[in-house]
Scaffold this motif. Structure first.
Motif, PDB file in Angstrom:
ATOM      1  N   SER A  35       0.828  -1.203   0.000  1.00 37.80           N
ATOM      2  CA  SER A  35       0.000   0.000   0.000  1.00 37.80           C
ATOM      3  C   SER A  35       0.865   1.258   0.000  1.00 37.80           C
ATOM      4  O   SER A  35       0.585   2.217  -0.728  1.00 37.80           O
ATOM      5  N   GLU A  36       1.926   1.253   0.783  1.00 37.12           N
ATOM      6  CA  GLU A  36       2.833   2.404   0.830  1.00 37.12           C
ATOM      7  C   GLU A  36       3.536   2.597  -0.505  1.00 37.12           C
ATOM      8  O   GLU A  36       3.647   3.725  -1.006  1.00 37.12           O
ATOM      9  N   LEU A  37       3.996   1.506  -1.102  1.00 40.87           N
ATOM     10  CA  LEU A  37       4.644   1.590  -2.415  1.00 40.87           C
ATOM     11  C   LEU A  37       3.682   2.151  -3.455  1.00 40.87           C
ATOM     12  O   LEU A  37       4.027   3.032  -4.240  1.00 40.87           O
ATOM     13  N   ARG A  38       2.461   1.649  -3.438  1.00 39.03           N
ATOM     14  CA  ARG A  38       1.436   2.072  -4.396  1.00 39.03           C
ATOM     15  C   ARG A  38       1.128   3.559  -4.242  1.00 39.03           C
ATOM     16  O   ARG A  38       1.041   4.294  -5.223  1.00 39.03           O
ATOM     17  N   ASN A  39       0.967   4.011  -3.008  1.00 36.20           N
ATOM     18  CA  ASN A  39       0.602   5.406  -2.757  1.00 36.20           C
ATOM     19  C   ASN A  39       1.708   6.381  -3.151  1.00 36.20           C
ATOM     20  O   ASN A  39       1.425   7.501  -3.595  1.00 36.20           O
ATOM     21  N   LYS A  40       2.947   5.956  -3.012  1.00 37.04           N
ATOM     22  CA  LYS A  40       4.069   6.851  -3.280  1.00 37.04           C
ATOM     23  C   LYS A  40       4.546   6.818  -4.732  1.00 37.04           C
ATOM     24  O   LYS A  40       5.056   7.818  -5.240  1.00 37.04           O
ATOM     25  N   HIS A  41       4.385   5.686  -5.386  1.00 35.13           N
ATOM     26  CA  HIS A  41       5.072   5.511  -6.670  1.00 35.13           C
ATOM     27  C   HIS A  41       4.168   5.251  -7.865  1.00 35.13           C
ATOM     28  O   HIS A  41       4.647   5.230  -8.995  1.00 35.13           O
ATOM     29  N   ILE A  42       2.861   5.045  -7.635  1.00 35.11           N
ATOM     30  CA  ILE A  42       1.961   4.700  -8.742  1.00 35.11           C
ATOM     31  C   ILE A  42       0.734   5.609  -8.722  1.00 35.11           C
ATOM     32  O   ILE A  42       0.118   5.807  -7.669  1.00 35.11           O
TER      33      ILE A  42
END
Length: 236
Positions: free
Chosen positions: A81-88
């Motif tokens: 979720s953190e990766l998705r929110n920051k990078h996508i």
């Protein structure tokens, strides 16, 4: 910054035993941020499922997804979720704007509860200017045309400064003239924001505006064409 996304042996199966559906069948793919890439295929070809797995919205039944050299298949749900929110950044066929919020508030929505190193309000206004809506900051979705609502959705996808924009049939609810404008806008944004763009569409004409066209059928990649050198390769 994630410059590359690599998928190896990706399979996605829904259901169990004799009622199972194989949505993706042993997909291997290497995506580069420098390319504007389109994924083309008819309904049921697996293109939206593939986009969901690339964007970490779904996990594959088997296979591995790498962001640069990071194996994201091993990450926990909160880490994904953190990766998705920051990078996508995601753009969908349905605009998913909140009806009670203005255009600028809808753009800000992903950051309502997040701290950033930049002024969120200033960035939201800059993005609405980029998509040609500087005069619609305080308009509600009901006061905007379909094309204008999709432009707000594009600005919203960019507010977190993502490395990748994943667009699933973003022109599906728009007329042909507006479709062309939205694709041209995505190409401009790729240059301005220096982000990778992955576009899912069933429209071959739109897909041909990309740098690279990946064609899918029955859960498999049947053609991978780099349009700038007109060379086509069939995946093994």
């Amino acid at each position: 910054m994630y410059q590359q996304i690599k998928l190896t042996g990706i399979t996605k199966v829904y259901g169990k035993q004799d009622i199972k559906t194989i949505a993706l069948d042993d997909i291997s793919l290497h995506l580069h941020k420098d390319d504007f890439t389109s994924i083309i295929g008819s309904s049921g070809s697996g293109k939206s499922t593939l986009l969901s797995i690339i964007g970490t919205l779904e996990k594959p039944t088997s296979g591995t997804v790498f962001y640069n050299e990071k194996n994201i298949s091993q990450l926990r749900t909160n880490q994904l979720s953190e990766l998705r929110n920051k990078h996508i950044g995601f753009i969908f066929q349905q605009f998913h704007l909140l009806p009670a919020l203005t255009a600028v508030e809808n753009v800000l929505a992903p950051l309502f509860h997040r701290k950033t190193g930049y002024n969120k309000n200033t960035k939201a206004k800059e993005l609405l200017e980029l998509v040609g809506l500087s005069d619609k900051l305080h308009a509600l979705p009901s006061q905007l045309s379909g094309g204008q609502q999709q432009r707000v959705a594009i600005a919203r996808a960019l507010i977190a400064k993502p490395d990748w924009i994943l667009a699933d049939e973003p022109t599906g609810n728009l007329d042909s003239e507006t479709c062309g404008k939205i694709i041209a806008l995505l190409m401009e944004i790729k240059r301005e924001a220096d982000c990778g763009v992955l576009l899912v569409t069933h429209d071959m004409g739109l897909s041909r505006q990309a740098d690279r066209v990946i064609e899918m059928k029955d859960g498999q990649i049947i053609a991978d064409t780099k349009l700038n050198d007109k060379q086509s390769q069939i995946n093994d």
